[in-house]
Design a protein around this motif. Sequence first.
Motif, PDB file in Angstrom:
ATOM      1  N   LEU A 292      72.839  23.607  40.615  1.00 26.33           N
ATOM      2  CA  LEU A 292      72.029  24.366  41.554  1.00 26.33           C
ATOM      3  C   LEU A 292      70.757  24.797  40.836  1.00 26.33           C
ATOM      4  N   VAL A 293      69.634  24.656  41.507  1.00 26.68           N
ATOM      5  CA  VAL A 293      68.366  25.051  40.905  1.00 26.68           C
ATOM      6  C   VAL A 293      67.647  25.963  41.891  1.00 26.68           C
ATOM      7  N   ALA A 294      67.277  27.148  41.429  1.00 29.16           N
ATOM      8  CA  ALA A 294      66.611  28.100  42.311  1.00 29.16           C
ATOM      9  C   ALA A 294      65.096  27.936  42.234  1.00 29.16           C
ATOM     10  N   SER A 295      64.398  28.622  43.129  1.00 24.53           N
ATOM     11  CA  SER A 295      62.948  28.473  43.229  1.00 24.53           C
ATOM     12  C   SER A 295      62.256  28.951  41.953  1.00 24.53           C
ATOM     13  N   GLY A 296      61.099  28.391  41.701  1.00 20.12           N
ATOM     14  CA  GLY A 296      60.294  28.817  40.557  1.00 20.12           C
ATOM     15  C   GLY A 296      60.737  28.238  39.228  1.00 20.12           C
ATOM     16  N   ALA A 297      61.848  27.514  39.215  1.00 23.88           N
ATOM     17  CA  ALA A 297      62.324  26.942  37.952  1.00 23.88           C
ATOM     18  C   ALA A 297      61.461  25.739  37.570  1.00 23.88           C
ATOM     19  N   ILE A 298      61.281  25.546  36.262  1.00 29.98           N
ATOM     20  CA  ILE A 298      60.551  24.378  35.767  1.00 29.98           C
ATOM     21  C   ILE A 298      61.465  23.673  34.779  1.00 29.98           C
ATOM     22  N   ILE A 299      61.757  22.407  35.040  1.00 31.10           N
ATOM     23  CA  ILE A 299      62.763  21.711  34.248  1.00 31.10           C
ATOM     24  C   ILE A 299      62.167  20.480  33.581  1.00 31.10           C
ATOM     25  N   GLY A 301      64.211  19.107  30.807  1.00 30.91           N
ATOM     26  CA  GLY A 301      65.312  18.499  30.066  1.00 30.91           C
ATOM     27  C   GLY A 301      66.483  18.086  30.934  1.00 30.91           C
ATOM     28  N   ASN A 302      67.663  17.954  30.280  1.00 27.33           N
ATOM     29  CA  ASN A 302      68.876  17.529  30.976  1.00 27.33           C
ATOM     30  C   ASN A 302      69.703  18.741  31.365  1.00 27.33           C
ATOM     31  N   VAL A 303      70.157  18.738  32.599  1.00 28.65           N
ATOM     32  CA  VAL A 303      70.991  19.837  33.078  1.00 28.65           C
ATOM     33  C   VAL A 303      72.163  19.223  33.832  1.00 28.65           C
ATOM     34  N   GLN A 304      73.368  19.697  33.511  1.00 31.52           N
ATOM     35  CA  GLN A 304      74.553  19.109  34.112  1.00 31.52           C
ATOM     36  C   GLN A 304      75.526  20.223  34.447  1.00 31.52           C
ATOM     37  N   ASN A 305      76.147  20.188  35.613  1.00 30.34           N
ATOM     38  CA  ASN A 305      77.164  21.169  36.033  1.00 30.34           C
ATOM     39  C   ASN A 305      76.735  22.600  35.744  1.00 30.34           C
ATOM     40  N   SER A 306      75.546  22.959  36.120  1.00 36.22           N
ATOM     41  CA  SER A 306      75.048  24.290  35.771  1.00 36.22           C
ATOM     42  C   SER A 306      74.393  24.960  36.966  1.00 36.22           C
ATOM     43  N   VAL A 307      74.179  26.257  36.821  1.00 36.44           N
ATOM     44  CA  VAL A 307      73.451  27.009  37.832  1.00 36.44           C
ATOM     45  C   VAL A 307      72.196  27.575  37.175  1.00 36.44           C
ATOM     46  N   VAL A 308      71.049  27.167  37.669  1.00 38.84           N
ATOM     47  CA  VAL A 308      69.774  27.598  37.110  1.00 38.84           C
ATOM     48  C   VAL A 308      69.144  28.586  38.082  1.00 38.84           C
ATOM     49  N   PHE A 309      68.943  29.813  37.637  1.00 42.43           N
ATOM     50  CA  PHE A 309      68.418  30.858  38.511  1.00 42.43           C
ATOM     51  C   PHE A 309      66.893  30.807  38.577  1.00 42.43           C
ATOM     52  N   GLN A 310      66.333  31.785  39.311  1.00 44.99           N
ATOM     53  CA  GLN A 310      64.903  31.761  39.624  1.00 44.99           C
ATOM     54  C   GLN A 310      64.029  31.836  38.376  1.00 44.99           C
ATOM     55  N   ASN A 311      62.949  31.061  38.413  1.00 45.21           N
ATOM     56  CA  ASN A 311      61.896  31.096  37.396  1.00 45.21           C
ATOM     57  C   ASN A 311      62.378  30.757  35.990  1.00 45.21           C
ATOM     58  N   ALA A 312      63.501  30.066  35.879  1.00 47.76           N
ATOM     59  CA  ALA A 312      63.945  29.651  34.552  1.00 47.76           C
ATOM     60  C   ALA A 312      63.061  28.497  34.082  1.00 47.76           C
ATOM     61  N   PHE A 313      62.851  28.423  32.774  1.00 48.82           N
ATOM     62  CA  PHE A 313      62.082  27.307  32.210  1.00 48.82           C
ATOM     63  C   PHE A 313      62.963  26.588  31.203  1.00 48.82           C
ATOM     64  N   ILE A 314      63.060  25.278  31.310  1.00 48.23           N
ATOM     65  CA  ILE A 314      63.886  24.494  30.394  1.00 48.23           C
ATOM     66  C   ILE A 314      62.998  23.449  29.725  1.00 48.23           C
ATOM     67  N   GLY A 315      62.948  23.486  28.396  1.00 50.51           N
ATOM     68  CA  GLY A 315      62.041  22.637  27.635  1.00 50.51           C
ATOM     69  C   GLY A 315      62.486  21.182  27.539  1.00 50.51           C
ATOM     70  N   ASN A 316      61.691  20.398  26.818  1.00 48.58           N
ATOM     71  CA  ASN A 316      61.966  18.967  26.667  1.00 48.58           C
ATOM     72  C   ASN A 316      63.257  18.724  25.899  1.00 48.58           C
ATOM     73  N   ASN A 317      63.952  17.667  26.245  1.00 49.85           N
ATOM     74  CA  ASN A 317      65.138  17.206  25.518  1.00 49.85           C
ATOM     75  C   ASN A 317      66.239  18.245  25.386  1.00 49.85           C
ATOM     76  N   CYS A 318      66.254  19.232  26.245  1.00 48.48           N
ATOM     77  CA  CYS A 318      67.346  20.203  26.203  1.00 48.48           C
ATOM     78  C   CYS A 318      68.587  19.574  26.826  1.00 48.48           C
ATOM     79  N   ARG A 319      69.748  20.030  26.369  1.00 44.58           N
ATOM     80  CA  ARG A 319      70.995  19.614  27.020  1.00 44.58           C
ATOM     81  C   ARG A 319      71.730  20.863  27.475  1.00 44.58           C
TER      82      ARG A 319
END
Lengths: 366, 473
Positions: A292-299, A301-319
Amino acid sequence: MRILGMILAGGNSKKMRELTSRRATAAMPVAGSYRAIDFALSSMVNSQIGKVAVITQYSSRSLNEHLSSSKWWDFGRKQGGLFVFTPTITNSNRDWYRGTADALAQNLNFLRDSHEPYVAIAAGDGVYRLDYNKVLEYHIAKDSDITVICKEMPAGADVSRFGVVELEDDDQIRGFEEKPASTELNTVSCGIYLIRRRLLISLLEECVEMDWYDFVRDILIRQKNSRKIYAYKMQGYWANISTAEAYFDSNMDFLRPEVREAFFYSYPEILTKVEDNPPAKYNPGSNVTNSLVASGAIINGNVQNSVVFQNAFIGNNCRIRNSILLNNVYIGDNCVIENCVVESQMVIPSGTEFRGGDKEVRIITE
Amino acid sequence: MIIIHLQKIFKREEKFLYIPNFSFPRELPYAIINTKNIPGFWEREKVVFVIKKKMIAMLLAGGQGSRLGVLTAKVAKPAVAFGGKYRIIDFPLSNCVNSGVDTVGVLTQYRPLRLNTHIGIGIPWDLDKRSGGVTVLPPYEKSKDSEWYTGTANAIYQNLEYMESYHPDYVLILSGDHIYKMDYEEMLECHRQNKADVTIASMPVPWEEASRFGVVVTDKNRRITAFEEKPENPRSNLASMGIYIFSWNVLKEALVTLAEVPSCDFGKHIIPYCFEKTGDLYTYEFNGYWKDVGTLSSYWEANMGLVDLVPEFNLYEEFWKIYTKADSLPPQYMAPGARAERAIIGEGSCVYGSIYHSVVGSNVTVGEGSSISDSILMQGVKIGKNVRIHKAIIAENTIIDDNTVLGHGQFAESLLDKRVYSSELVTIDEDSYIPAGVSIGKNTAISGKTEPEDYPGGRLQDGGYIIKAGGKV
C-alpha cells in the motif's frame, strides 16, 4: 439522532512499546492514510450519530491535531458535532481520569445535558466497521440493559489480552473474564457498548459515590447478575491494535484483498483528515509489489509486502520488505529494512540495514 | 467615493449615503465612519464599519477551451483534471491564497456544474471566509436587458457591483487555464512601485518562439512601449501571460467607457484603451514555470513534466502548496506483479499491470497484464486485463474493456478537426466505454458508450473518431 457517541481515546499501552511514546494509541497511523480513531469515528458518523465526544488524556497532541477540524467527519454542525474532553481541574475534582468509568463520570454533565436516548461507548484503538443502527435494533429486540459488542475469534486464537465473555444460548452474558491466562472461550469483548443514557448516568453516579473507576470491573461485572447484558456479535473484520505485534499485523492485514474490499472500496467510506498531498510518485528504478502506498510518497527503490504512509521518501536501491513506514519517513539510498516499523519523521541515513525477527517486529525510533 | 447601504443601519427613507472624496485610512482592511462627522448628516452618532480589500482577484473561468476537444465537451476547461488529483483551476486559486489574496470572484459560464461542485464555498483553499472568500459569478438577468458574458472584459464589467462592494485598490485579472506558481503580492509590489495603471505579467521565451506569442516591448524601466501580437520579427521576447493588475479606478473607468463595445475583451479593447489614454503600463517579468494547457499536446506535455525525476514544476515542495478538493481516500495498492516507473498515481488506485511514464488519477484500476505508457488516466478510469495503451488521454470514469489496444498505428490527419487533433494522442471523453478486443489508432477521438459495431473490423483507423449520441464535439 437517537444515539450519542463517546469515544475513549485516552489510553496508552506499554505493549505498544516505543510507538506510543509520541501519541495515544487512538492516534496511531493505520493502513497508510488513516488514524486508529477514524474507524470508531467513521462507524458512528456512518450510523448517523451526529454528536460524538472524544475523551483524551494520554499524550493527546497528535490526536488533537488530527481532530482539529471536525469537518472531515462532517461534524461542525449547529446541532451536535464533535467534542474533545480532556481532564480538567474543578472545585470538586483534582484528578486525572482514573479509569474508563471515571472518564465518563467526570463528564456526567455532558451526558445529563444531552437528549439522545442511547449512548454508544467505543474504544479508540479498534479497526472495524460497525452499524450502530443494527446494534440498536438488537438492543431493543433483546430488551437489553447493556449491549456489549463482541467478536468471535477463531478457535485456538490467543485471547489472553482481551476481556472474554461467557454466553448463554441466547447470547446473554453470563460471565466476564479480564485477560484470562488460559480459557476455553473464544468470544471477546470489543470494548464497544450500547446503553440507555439514563441508565448510564445512574450507574456512573453510583461509581462516583463508591469510588469505582473501571467500566468493565465496576459496571459490567458488578451488574451482570442484576441487569440484562447481551452480546452483539460483530460480523466482518475487527482488530485491536494495542500491542506492537497486533498493530503490525493489523496493518499487514490490509494487504489482503477481502480486508481492502471491506474498508477501502465499500460504502460508506472510512473518513479521515484530508491532507493536501500530491499523488504518490514512482521514479526510475522503483519496483513496488503487494504494497500500500499513500499520497505524497516518493519511491525510488524496491518495496515488497509493505505499507508506506504519507509523504514517505525511499531512496535508490533500497530493499523494503514486510515493513511499515510511517508518515514523513526519509530513507536514504541502499538501505535494507525488513520486518520493521519505522516511526514517523525518522531519517534513515544511506546504507543502513534494519532487520526485525519473523516473530518480533522491530521498531525503529531515534 | 464611498456608498453605504443605509437601510440596514438606520430606518431612513434614503437608501444610500454617498460620501464624496472619501478615502480609506492607509493599509487598513476596513474604515470606521462616524456619521456625526459627515456634513449635512444630522442623524444621531453612529459608527459604521466598511470592509475594504487591498486587492481582489477576478478569475475568468467561463471559457470552453474548444482546443481540448472531447475533454471539454462536458466540462469547462478550468475544471479539467490535471496532475493526478488536481483540476486546472486549483493552480490560480492556490496562488491567490498563497499570495494573501483572500477575495476571489470566479466568473463561470460554459458548463459550470463541475466547476461549481469543485469550488463549493471554497473550503479546500481556506476561502470560506466571513468577509471575502470565493464567490462564483455566473451571468445573471437584469431588469432591462440580459446577456451572456460576451467577452472577458464584458464579464468583468457585468460584475462591477461585486468588485465595488469590496472597495479594492487593485484588481487582479486571472484566467483559469494556466499551470504555474506565482506570488501575486510580488507583482502588486512592482505595480505600486511603478505607480502603474496596469501591470501585465510577462515571461521571457526563446527568441525563435516569440513569434507565437503576444509580446510586450518595454523600455529599460519595464514601461511598455508597444504591443505586438504574434509578430514576424519580434522586438522583444517577453510574452504576455494573460495576468493583469489594474488600479481600480483605471479599470472601472475603462470598463464603463467601453461598456458598449461588442464582445469587449481585455487584450483587444481594454489594454489598448489604457495604453492610449495614459500609457502608464508596466510589465512584471516572471521567471518561473508557466505553462498554457490550452491544446491537447500542451496539456499532455505539462502533465508528463510532472513525472520527471526532479520536475521543473514540483508539486512535492512544502512551500507554496497546491490545494484541491479531495475526498477521504484510501492509499493505493500495488499488486504482486505490478510495476510503476516514472509515474505519479493518485490515491485509492489499484494497479495489477504496469505503468510507465504516465499520470494516473485517483480510484483508477489497471488490470492484470495491462501496460500503460505515456498516458494520462483521470480519476475513476477502469482498465481491464491485457490492455495496451500508448499516448492516450482518458477522461474521468471511462471503462476500457479487456484486450484492447489504444494508440497503435501511424499518425494520420484527423477526420474530425485538424485544428484540435494534431498529435499522436488518443483522446477519450469521460464516462465512455471501449468494448473488449478493439484496436484504436493514433490521433483519434472517442466520446460515449461505444459498441463493437462501431469498430469496423475491430479497428478505429488512425485519425478517426467516434462520437456517440449524447456526446458532443
